[in-house]
Design an enzyme around this catalytic site. Structure first.
Site, PDB file in Angstrom:
ATOM      1  NE  ARG A  93     -38.995  15.584  23.081  1.00 12.57           N
ATOM      2  CZ  ARG A  93     -39.234  16.470  22.147  1.00 12.57           C
ATOM      3  NH1 ARG A  93     -39.066  16.167  20.882  1.00 12.57           N
ATOM      4  NH2 ARG A  93     -39.631  17.675  22.473  1.00 12.57           N
ATOM      5  CB  CYS A 145     -51.780  -2.544  21.017  1.00  9.95           C
ATOM      6  SG  CYS A 145     -51.499  -2.325  22.769  1.00  9.95           S
TER       7      CYS A 145
HETATM    8  N1  LLP Z   1     -33.747  22.502  34.855  1.00  9.12           N
HETATM    9  C1  LLP Z   1     -34.949  22.126  35.325  1.00  9.12           C
HETATM   10  C2  LLP Z   1     -35.320  22.510  36.695  1.00  9.12           C
HETATM   11  C3  LLP Z   1     -35.822  21.383  34.514  1.00  9.12           C
HETATM   12  O1  LLP Z   1     -37.010  21.029  34.989  1.00  9.12           O
HETATM   13  C4  LLP Z   1     -35.429  21.021  33.208  1.00  9.12           C
HETATM   14  C5  LLP Z   1     -36.318  20.266  32.330  1.00  9.12           C
HETATM   15  C6  LLP Z   1     -34.145  21.421  32.762  1.00  9.12           C
HETATM   16  C7  LLP Z   1     -33.345  22.179  33.618  1.00  9.12           C
HETATM   17  C8  LLP Z   1     -33.624  21.091  31.402  1.00  9.12           C
HETATM   18  O2  LLP Z   1     -34.417  21.599  30.376  1.00  9.12           O
HETATM   19  P1  LLP Z   1     -33.859  21.572  28.871  1.00  9.12           P
HETATM   20  O3  LLP Z   1     -32.630  22.413  28.825  1.00  9.12           O
HETATM   21  O4  LLP Z   1     -33.556  20.154  28.517  1.00  9.12           O
HETATM   22  O5  LLP Z   1     -34.980  22.116  28.086  1.00  9.12           O
HETATM   23  N2  LLP Z   1     -39.712  15.837  28.217  1.00  9.12           N
HETATM   24  C9  LLP Z   1     -39.825  17.131  27.584  1.00  9.12           C
HETATM   25  C10 LLP Z   1     -38.951  18.155  28.277  1.00  9.12           C
HETATM   26  C11 LLP Z   1     -39.240  18.278  29.742  1.00  9.12           C
HETATM   27  C12 LLP Z   1     -38.271  19.194  30.445  1.00  9.12           C
HETATM   28  C13 LLP Z   1     -38.380  19.068  31.922  1.00  9.12           C
HETATM   29  N3  LLP Z   1     -37.487  19.892  32.661  1.00  9.12           N
HETATM   30  C14 LLP Z   1     -39.486  16.989  26.124  1.00  9.12           C
HETATM   31  O6  LLP Z   1     -39.256  15.867  25.659  1.00  9.12           O
HETATM   32  O7  LLP Z   1     -39.514  17.982  25.391  1.00  9.12           O
END
Ligand code: LLP
Length: 418
Positions: free
Chosen positions: A312, A342
């Site tokens: 992140r 690296c």
């Molecule tokens: N529902 C759908 C359709 C999604 O695409 C996502 C997340 C969630 C629910 C859950 O979202 P949350 O409540 O966790 O915000 N890797 C990124 C976050 C990518 C989120 C992708 N989709 C990060 O580390 O911030």
């Protein structure tokens, strides 16, 4: 809110000191608090108690089957994005009737398994996908329950990589195309549209974009009802933000207080898909200092966790607090906290004011429970970290540290190059 606290200068997860886990499990290791997971799920569930609702924990944020099992046992459903996550959900003992499946590129194989298992609904993101679902369900003599994923066209004011509900994003259907899509689905024999879904983005700290998105979709819901669409679910996705640094995200209660009045009159079951809100602050990444390197223009603390363990900071410039596992009186220095990979982009934190560390000191990267381990990789042929779940005084390894053999397990040297 979390259950990582200092007791007489030692950082604990619930009743377990982190240095004990380092001794027994080594580092880098992800450590999760059962109490924090349950606390967050419970707060959200209670906040929405006045209306029919289902909280579908977003498996992608932390997909360890022990975490998934913990939440399902508390009553959560699941939001999944792939066959792999369906596999995990079933392994964790979750009923398919509580699983929703979104994803912009589901394969026929993924759809087939979801239809066979009879999940709650598939969130359809394009018309060709709808046609494929109809074919797959027909071949199996089934009727697939679906929702369409709609882009409400609101800006959630978050990092551009994690905004998803705007017209230029790849996810879902434009609001204007929705009616025709539902009409097409109604004409099919093996598909039944029972819901409407959206997900506007992630790490959203203000309820206002949700309210704006809901208000844009409500007229569509009325129109769909007029067309005789048997809607039962309104899925407003996930995205609720947490505190990484100095954010002031809406509490579950404030979020619910804004959303409930908007959705209560339509009398659909509200579905939420939170990932980060539940898992984010429930986990830390425990790491050990390898070297403290003083430089002419910068100091570096080189630790044994890296961008492959927690991407992140490198990928989004995300901020995670990094704290010593034992408080010391050492004088404070300013340094970048970096891993052994690296790449110059391999950092966990930059310009941090911390007590001058020595080799062997332990540090905890906070707020790493969501999109930490689940986005980790083997880059630089580093083994993926171990994961530990703490509950009160007890803890257990819920994913073993990878072994060296695991790195090459699926590889082979073909005869023709020998
Ligand atoms: N529902 C759908 C359709 C999604 O695409 C996502 C997340 C969630 C629910 C859950 O979202 P949350 O409540 O966790 O915000 N890797 C990124 C976050 C990518 C989120 C992708 N989709 C990060 O580390 O911030």
């Amino acid at each position: 809110m979390h259950d990582f606290n200092y007791r007489r200068g030692r950082l604990f997860c619930e009743d377990v000191p982190l240095d004990r886990i380092a001794r027994e499990v080594d580092t880098p290791t992800y450590i999760y608090s059962h109490a924090t997971l349950m606390g967050h799920y419970g707060r959200l569930d209670r906040a929405f108690a006045p209306i029919p609702h289902l909280i579908c924990y977003s498996v992608k944020s932390n997909s360890n089957i022990a975490i998934v099992h913990t939440l399902a046992k508390a009553g959560a459903g699941l939001d999944i994005v792939s066959r792999g996550e369906l596999h995990r959900a079933l392994k964790a003992g979750v009923s398919p009737r509580r699983i929703v499946f979104a994803g912009v590129g589901k394969t026929g194989e993924e759809i087939a398994l979801a239809v066979e298992k009879g999940i709650l609904f598939i969130s359809v993101e394009s018309l060709p996908e709808l046609e494929l679902i109809e074919r797959v369900a027909r071949a199996r003599g089934k009727v697939a329950a679906i929702a369409f994923r709609i882009k409400p066209g609101v800006d959630p004011h978050t990092h551009r990589y994690i905004a998803t509900g705007r017209a230029e994003n790849k996810f879902g259907l434009d609001l204007e195309c929705a009616r025709a899509a539902y009409a097409r689905a109604m004409a099919m024999k093996h598909v039944i549209p029972i819901g409407i879904q959206m997900h506007i983005g992630s790490q959203i700290t203000d309820p206002a974009p949700y309210v704006r998105a809901i208000r844009k979709v409500l007229p569509l819901i009325a129109a769909l009802r007029g067309m005789g669409i048997p809607l039962r679910f309104f899925d407003i996705g996930g995205g609720l933000g947490i505190v990484y640094r100095d954010e002031t995200p809406a509490t579950a209660a404030r979020f619910a207080a804004q959303v409930i009045p908007e959705v209560a009159p339509i009398r659909l079951t509200l579905v939420l898909e939170p990932g980060r809100f539940i898992a984010g602050s429930a986990g830390v990444l425990l790491t050990k200092v390898l070297y403290f390197k003083k430089g002419k223009s910068k100091n570096f603390v080189i630790v044994d966790a890296a961008m492959n363990d927690l991407i992140r900071p490198s990928l989004y410039g995300a901020y995670h607090d990094i704290v010593p596992v034992r408080t010391t009186k050492a004088r404070r220095i300013v340094a970048d906290i970096v891993g052994p990979v690296c790449e110059s982009g391999d950092f966990l934190g930059t310009g941090r004011k911390i007590p001058e560390p020595e080799s062997g000191d332990l540090m905890a990267v906070m707020g790493a429970g969501a999109y930490g381990f689940s986005m980790s990789s083997n880059y630089n042929s580093r083994r993926r970290a171990a994961e530990v779940l703490v509950r009160g005084r007890r803890f257990e390894i819920i994913r073993a540290r990878e072994r060296w053999e695991d790195l090459t397990r699926l590889e082979r040297i073909p005869e023709f190059i020998r």
